[in-house]
Scaffold this motif. Structure first.
Motif, PDB file in Angstrom:
ATOM      1  N   ARG A 272      17.399  36.040 -18.899  1.00 23.61           N
ATOM      2  CA  ARG A 272      18.062  37.319 -19.155  1.00 23.61           C
ATOM      3  C   ARG A 272      17.952  37.710 -20.612  1.00 23.61           C
ATOM      4  N   SER A 273      18.180  36.733 -21.469  1.00 22.27           N
ATOM      5  CA  SER A 273      18.141  37.122 -22.885  1.00 22.27           C
ATOM      6  C   SER A 273      16.717  37.486 -23.287  1.00 22.27           C
ATOM      7  N   SER A 274      15.730  36.829 -22.676  1.00 23.15           N
ATOM      8  CA  SER A 274      14.361  37.218 -23.036  1.00 23.15           C
ATOM      9  C   SER A 274      14.060  38.609 -22.493  1.00 23.15           C
ATOM     10  N   ALA A 275      14.603  38.906 -21.328  1.00 20.54           N
ATOM     11  CA  ALA A 275      14.419  40.252 -20.794  1.00 20.54           C
ATOM     12  C   ALA A 275      15.076  41.275 -21.705  1.00 20.54           C
ATOM     13  N   VAL A 276      16.320  40.979 -22.113  1.00 26.52           N
ATOM     14  CA  VAL A 276      17.047  41.911 -22.975  1.00 26.52           C
ATOM     15  C   VAL A 276      16.266  42.135 -24.262  1.00 26.52           C
ATOM     16  N   GLU A 277      15.793  41.033 -24.833  1.00 28.88           N
ATOM     17  CA  GLU A 277      15.062  41.163 -26.085  1.00 28.88           C
ATOM     18  C   GLU A 277      13.827  42.026 -25.933  1.00 28.88           C
ATOM     19  N   SER A 278      13.088  41.736 -24.859  1.00 30.07           N
ATOM     20  CA  SER A 278      11.846  42.498 -24.697  1.00 30.07           C
ATOM     21  C   SER A 278      12.160  43.972 -24.454  1.00 30.07           C
ATOM     22  N   TYR A 279      13.256  44.230 -23.779  1.00 30.77           N
ATOM     23  CA  TYR A 279      13.581  45.637 -23.501  1.00 30.77           C
ATOM     24  C   TYR A 279      14.030  46.352 -24.769  1.00 30.77           C
TER      25      TYR A 279
ATOM     26  N   ALA B 116      25.703  39.902 -23.322  1.00 30.10           N
ATOM     27  CA  ALA B 116      26.106  38.632 -22.712  1.00 30.10           C
ATOM     28  C   ALA B 116      25.955  37.441 -23.651  1.00 30.10           C
ATOM     29  N   GLY B 117      24.823  37.338 -24.302  1.00 27.13           N
ATOM     30  CA  GLY B 117      24.588  36.155 -25.118  1.00 27.13           C
ATOM     31  C   GLY B 117      25.377  36.168 -26.419  1.00 27.13           C
ATOM     32  N   GLY B 118      25.988  37.304 -26.736  1.00 26.64           N
ATOM     33  CA  GLY B 118      26.679  37.398 -28.002  1.00 26.64           C
ATOM     34  C   GLY B 118      25.740  37.664 -29.163  1.00 26.64           C
ATOM     35  N   LYS B 119      24.497  37.836 -28.855  1.00 23.85           N
ATOM     36  CA  LYS B 119      23.517  38.015 -29.908  1.00 23.85           C
ATOM     37  C   LYS B 119      23.542  39.443 -30.445  1.00 23.85           C
ATOM     38  N   TYR B 120      23.782  40.358 -29.534  1.00 25.87           N
ATOM     39  CA  TYR B 120      23.794  41.755 -29.952  1.00 25.87           C
ATOM     40  C   TYR B 120      25.200  42.302 -29.808  1.00 25.87           C
ATOM     41  N   SER B 121      25.586  43.135 -30.770  1.00 28.60           N
ATOM     42  CA  SER B 121      26.928  43.699 -30.701  1.00 28.60           C
ATOM     43  C   SER B 121      26.945  44.853 -29.720  1.00 28.60           C
TER      44      SER B 121
ATOM     45  N   ALA C 197      36.971  41.185 -22.658  1.00 31.03           N
ATOM     46  CA  ALA C 197      36.927  40.049 -23.567  1.00 31.03           C
ATOM     47  C   ALA C 197      38.003  40.156 -24.642  1.00 31.03           C
ATOM     48  N   GLY C 198      38.795  41.213 -24.575  1.00 31.37           N
ATOM     49  CA  GLY C 198      39.902  41.344 -25.503  1.00 31.37           C
ATOM     50  C   GLY C 198      39.538  41.961 -26.835  1.00 31.37           C
ATOM     51  N   ARG C 199      38.344  42.452 -26.914  1.00 32.30           N
ATOM     52  CA  ARG C 199      37.942  43.073 -28.181  1.00 32.30           C
ATOM     53  C   ARG C 199      38.300  44.543 -28.168  1.00 32.30           C
ATOM     54  N   LYS C 200      38.446  45.064 -29.353  1.00 31.57           N
ATOM     55  CA  LYS C 200      38.806  46.469 -29.434  1.00 31.57           C
ATOM     56  C   LYS C 200      37.539  47.307 -29.348  1.00 31.57           C
ATOM     57  N   VAL C 201      37.650  48.378 -28.613  1.00 36.69           N
ATOM     58  CA  VAL C 201      36.459  49.196 -28.409  1.00 36.69           C
ATOM     59  C   VAL C 201      36.473  50.394 -29.329  1.00 36.69           C
ATOM     60  N   ASP C 202      35.439  50.488 -30.115  1.00 32.98           N
ATOM     61  CA  ASP C 202      35.266  51.709 -30.919  1.00 32.98           C
ATOM     62  C   ASP C 202      34.068  52.457 -30.374  1.00 32.98           C
TER      63      ASP C 202
END
Lengths: 143, 951
Positions: free
Chosen positions: B456-463, B490-495, B534-539
């Motif tokens: 999935r993360s490789s797919a996300v990256e390529s996309y 999902a991976g936390g790699k991208y915000s 996930a409890g984060r605030k959404v801006d």
């Protein structure tokens, strides 16, 4: 069905004879002829005498200035169709004597009659030159 | 203008008026009028002029009726020409046909067999299903006519009826069997056409004819037919070919029938003249037959010999036939491909498109997991390079099919699909996009979560890399949006803000595409929902906000709803959001409370307060049956079309309440599906209409891709006979993990054959190795390494590369390096293949092509000035083809220049080789004179008109 159309087209892309074994409207014919003639005329002599076009396979052969193009189905033996073209030219040659483009233009109906004897329902039905030409000669005599 | 020609009359009419006006006596007037009658009778000419009009692409419908009238004429020539014109002008459903049927009926009864033949020709072209009964009895009667020409055409008329409407002549099929034994070979030959069609549909009913066909073929091959059927010294080749086609059908999968054929097919293999085109055509048909019937080792060997001759030929036509034959034979004996690998690669790299495509077809058929990467890579490269959408679609779907079946790794699969989508996304079936999404969602069936995450993360990256590119196809963008929505953060790699920014960009860049926008909005909603959960605030980004606002006022209600849903979701608290939008749950089953029991108390309360009880819709009368208003089976083909069939009767068994979903997807009753998006229906889990059957992943249809997935194949070379099953089966074998015991054997054989190749550039050799060296793979994906090596090496370092390439192509085989044989044969054999390929060929086809005149381009320009250049041309051509005497055709007689001394010597020298049918200057001269007499002088325009077609 085998053969789906037979075309004779000269080097300038002008149609000299067209026989279709399935119905196409005038517009469809015009478009089809334009496309495949452009495709075939662009090829050189070293390349295959076969071209795929949509669902057709075109087998073509050039004699002097005239291209003979036969559109066939997938199941057809391309090499045999190539020789069928030659047989057609030989037959016309026997009838006209040194057949040239102008013979076909002046005797369009005769060229069609020969085709009618050789191909029916898209199948090659007669390959004996004598059998092909007899009715045409008889008709010539009668009129 | 006065009275002359003021009304646009023709010159002939003016002449007529003038001559009548000037006539001095009744006798003279009579003479003029009689002449006019003669002229008017020459209608035949007018009809042929009409044929020209149509042929050259203009509408001649105003004249059709005249052609119809001409079929009534007594003169045979006129009648036949009339029929010809009618068949050229009209299709079988034209209104005028009704006027001709009567004439045809009459003519079928004529005493003159030529009239009957003309009518039968018309029958073959013009009779439609409705009019068959009108002529059928007469046609059947004509099967017994004394003239063979009539019997032949009557058979073909029946054939035509069979093509139009098989049921109309089913009771007459026995006639075809009878006519097979006709005395006349022409009738027999024609009968093969309908029989071929019949056998293609149902071979079993005609097994009894095998013996007859075989004996006919034998007689034909032994020259028992009249000489007139010979063509280039071959006895009736066209009949032979048709018989071989029929035998191929009858012998397919039938050992007993096949055994009857072995002798005769073997005879033909031996007898065929392999130097002529027609001989090769028959040989090719023999190969087709051999590869279709129950295999016979001897015949297979003969077929392999012919194939290798075809492939070694210089003629592209023969190479083409060879490649085609190879792809047929490869099903039965896969090992045959190896000896031709270099020839195949030559064809693959040939600039001739036709040959290239044929070769791709061959590769497609021989793909296995060991060579899939190389083949699909090549296919994609080719796909990118062409413009022809028809073929692009075909090759794209083949790439997808191969990738789904044989993908060696998830990563490779994603990359491949990306490429296909990028370049042909709008051409491939939308199912493919759904398959891809589902694959990414479900992983590859291994219970290994980390692998899935990596995928999935490789797919996300390529996309994320691709997403910025302009002009991405819509289907691909949908996949991208969906994947980014599901797994972007999902991976936390991208915000979240990074992903949402990208999604907004997509929606803005494709503002005219509602589907893509819908996917983007839903993806946005998912990203935000996961953030909240996930409890984060959404801006919310400002551009995102403006996008949502814009969409909530959209004309598309679908987009509006999505926008509002997003706005609603964002305001909810973490707990609620988590229930609505569970993370990574696209593959989870959704439980639907079909009875809506949670509403029971509410319903009861309402009833107590006096509300009307619910009446199931099938008990309501006069109401529109909205059963099946929505089905989970959303076909790609279903469109907003009118339905002509009657409404289905109410089903009492259907679930009585709340949006009954038909469990049996009925194709006839495809409801009009509104464009719905899988993602949306899934995530808005409170929508009750989600079906509980079948599509767990909501319209992502995978059709068993999972099953097809496999590790690299070990194709077992021993299974030659059983191997003719489809690729899937082969792969099925791999799944059951055929042990690698068989590989060592294959390795040896493939190794030997490989070492026999000559010096051909290392590049090609490596390609060959990666394509054909398949069976020897023991490691996962070794071919990719060899491929990469092949790409990076420069051909200059050939010598040192040679062995290395081979070695790398068979990684994991340690013993191989020890093989002492290897380098010497490589060097020794250098010469051999080159010699064969450059050997002066006696290729018949080339000679025929030599007939064509290469000087035409110049000669067309200006005829008057041609004589000098012409002579020069002839000489140059002469030197060009020193070996081929047939080039004499070029010395085409140019009649007007007959006096030119330059030309004639040129002619005579080239003509010396003296074949019977040379160009005849006198003939051409006469023709020219005749034409000139008629006032036609096309010389300056097109001298080619006079050129003999046959030289």
């Amino acid at each position: 069905m085998g053969i789906r159309f037979i075309l004779m087209v000269n080097k300038q892309g002008q149609t000299r004879l067209a026989q279709y074994y399935e119905y196409l409207t005038l517009e469809e014919r015009r478009a089809l002829e334009g496309e495949i003639v452009r495709k075939c005329l662009a090829r050189n002599e070293q390349q295959c005498s076969f071209v795929e076009h949509r669902t057709y396979k075109i087998v073509y052969r050039r004699y002097a200035s005239l291209f003979f193009l036969v559109g066939v189905d997938n199941g057809e033996n391309e090499l045999a169709i190539l020789e069928f073209i030659h047989l057609l030219v030989e037959t016309m040659d026997r009838h006209f004597g040194n057949v040239c483009e102008l013979d076909i233009m002046f005797h369009l109906e005769k060229a069609h009659f020969m085709l009618e004897e050789m191909v029916m329902n898209g199948c090659i039905v007669e390959t004996s030159k004598a059998n092909i030409l007899t009715p045409i000669q008889l008709m010539d005599k009668a009129s | 203008m006065g009275s002359q020609g003021g009304f646009g009359q023709s010159k002939e009419f003016l002449d007529l008026v003038k001559s009548i006006g000037e006539a001095r006596s009744k006798a003279e007037e009579d003479r003029i009028v009689l002449h006019e009658i003669e002229t008017l009778k020459r209608r035949i000419e007018f009809i042929i002029r009409l044929v020209y009009v149509e042929m050259l692409g203009h509408d001649a419908s105003f004249g059709y009726i005249h052609a119809v009238k001409m079929t009534h004429d007594d003169s045979l020539l006129l009648k036949r020409t009339g029929y010809l014109a009618v068949t050229l002008f009209l299709n079988e459903d034209h209104d005028l046909i009704i006027l001709i049927v009567n004439t045809i009926q009459k003519d079928l009864k004529s005493d003159n067999y030529l009239v009957v033949c003309a009518a039968l020709n018309a029958v073959c072209k013009l009779i439609n299903e409705e009019t068959i009964p009108a002529v059928l009895p007469q046609v059947v009667e004509l099967l017994g006519h004394s003239k063979e020409a009539v019997r032949k055409k009557a058979i073909m008329a029946l054939h035509r009826f069979y093509q139009r409407s098989p049921s109309s002549v089913m009771h007459l099929v026995s006639n075809f069997r009878k006519k097979l034994c006709d005395n006349d070979p022409g009738v027999m030959g024609a009968t093969l056409c309908p029989l071929f069609d019949l056998i293609a549909v149902d071979a079993n009913s005609y097994k009894d004819l095998v013996i007859s066909f075989v004996s006919i073929l034998k007689q034909v091959a032994e020259r028992r037919l009249p000489k007139t059927y010979d063509y280039h010294q071959m006895p009736a080749p066209f009949i032979q070919i048709r018989l071989l086609k029929i035998l191929a059908l009858l012998g397919s999968g039938d050992r007993q029938a096949s055994e009857n054929m072995y002798t005769v097919v073997g005879d033909i293999f031996r007898k065929c003249d392999s130097t002529s085109n027609i001989g090769n055509a028959v040989l090719y048909e023999c190969i087709c037959c051999v590869s279709s019937i129950y295999p016979n080792p001897k015949l297979l060997e003969a077929a392999a010999d012919v194939i290798s001759r075809f492939l070694k030929s210089d003629s592209h036509n023969l190479k083409y036939m060879g490649i085609d034959a190879l792809s047929r034979l490869i099903k039965i004996s896969p090992e045959i491909a190896e000896q031709h690998q270099l020839a195949v690669i030559d064809c693959l790299e040939d600039p001739d498109d036709t040959l290239k495509r044929k070769t791709f077809e061959l590769l497609y058929r021989m793909t296995k997991s060991s060579n899939v990467e190389v083949i699909v890579d090549r296919m994609i490269d080719y796909m990118i390079s062409i413009n022809d959408n028809h073929y692009k679609t075909e090759i794209a779907s083949r790439c997808v099919e191969l990738a789904e079946q044989f993908a060696p790794s998830n990563h490779w699969f994603i990359q491949t699909m990306n490429k296909v989508f990028e370049h042909a996304g709008d051409l491939v079936n939308s199912k493919v996009a759904h398959n891809l999404m589902r694959l990414i969602a479900e992983g590859f069936g291994e219970d290994d979560d980390t692998a899935d995450c990596q995928l999935r993360s490789s797919a996300v990256e390529s996309y994320l890399r691709i997403i910025g590119e302009p002009k991405l196809p819509s289907a691909f963008l949908q996949v991208i949006c969906w994947v980014l929505g599901e797994y972007g953060t999902a991976g936390g790699k991208y915000s979240a803000s990074y992903i949402t920014g990208k999604l907004c960009d997509v929606a803005e860049a494709h503002s005219s595409n509602d589907t893509v926008k819908a996917y983007a909005v839903t993806a946005l909603m998912k990203v935000y929902a996961f953030e909240i959960a996930a409890g984060r605030k959404v801006d919310m980004l400002p551009e995102c906000q403006s996008l949502i606002e814009e969409l909530s006022a959209s004309h598309s209600t679908d987009l509006q709803q999505r926008a509002y849903e997003l706005q609603a979701v964002v305001t909810l608290d973490a707990h609620a959001v988590e229930i609505i939008m569970p993370s990574d749950a696209s593959c989870e089953d959704i439980e639907v409370d079909k009875n809506l029991s949670f509403l029971d108390s509410y319903v009861e309360r309402s009833l107590e307060q006096g509300a009307q009880p619910y009446i199931p819709e099938n008990e309501r009368s006069g109401m529109i049956n909205i059963c099946n208003f929505r089905s989970q089976d959303q076909h790609d083909t279903s469109t907003h079309t009118l339905r002509f069939e009657a409404y289905e009767l109410p089903k009492t068994s259907a679930p009585p309440r709340i949006s009954p979903v038909s469990l049996a997807p009925s194709t006839e009753l495809v409801p009009v599906p509104e464009p719905s998006y899988p993602v949306e229906t899934h995530h808005v889990a409170s929508v009750p209409s989600v079906s509980d059957t079948g599509s767990t992943e909501l319209r992502l249809r995978l059709d068993g891709v999972q099953k097809k997935w496999g590790r690299p194949t070990y194709s077992s070379p021993a299974s030659s006979s059983s191997d003719s099953t489809s690729l899937k089966a082969v792969n099925g074998v791999t799944q059951s993990d055929v042990s690698s015991t068989s590989t060592s054997r294959t390795r040896d054989s493939s190794y030997d054959s490989r070492s026999a190749q000559g010096e051909i550039s290392s590049e090609k050799k490596k390609l060959a190795a990666s394509l054909f060296g398949g069976p020897s793979k023991t490691e996962k994906r070794p071919s990719s390494t060899s491929h990469k090596v092949a790409r990076s090496t420069s051909p200059a370092v050939e010598k040192s590369q040679g062995p290395k390439a081979v070695a790398s192509s068979t990684t994991g085989v340690v013993s191989e390096k020890a093989a002492p044989l290897q380098p010497p044969p490589d060097l020794l054999d250098l010469g051999e293949p080159t010699v064969t390929s450059s050997a002066p060929s006696v290729d018949p086809f080339k000679q025929l092509e030599g007939l064509l005149d290469p000087t035409q381009a110049t000669s067309a320009a200006n005829y008057g000035a041609v004589d000098n250049t012409k002579a020069a041309d002839i000489m140059s051509v002469y030197s060009e083809f020193p070996t081929s005497g047939q080039s004499s055709v070029i010395a085409n007689p140019l009649p007007t220049n007959a006096g030119d001394a330059n030309l004639i010597p040129g002619l005579s020298t080239t003509n010396k080789t003296g074949h019977a049918k040379g160009p005849n200057p006198r003939d051409a001269l006469e023709k020219d004179a005749l034409v000139r007499q008629m006032g036609v002088t096309p010389m300056s325009q097109n001298p080619n008109l006079f050129r003999d077609l046959l030289g």
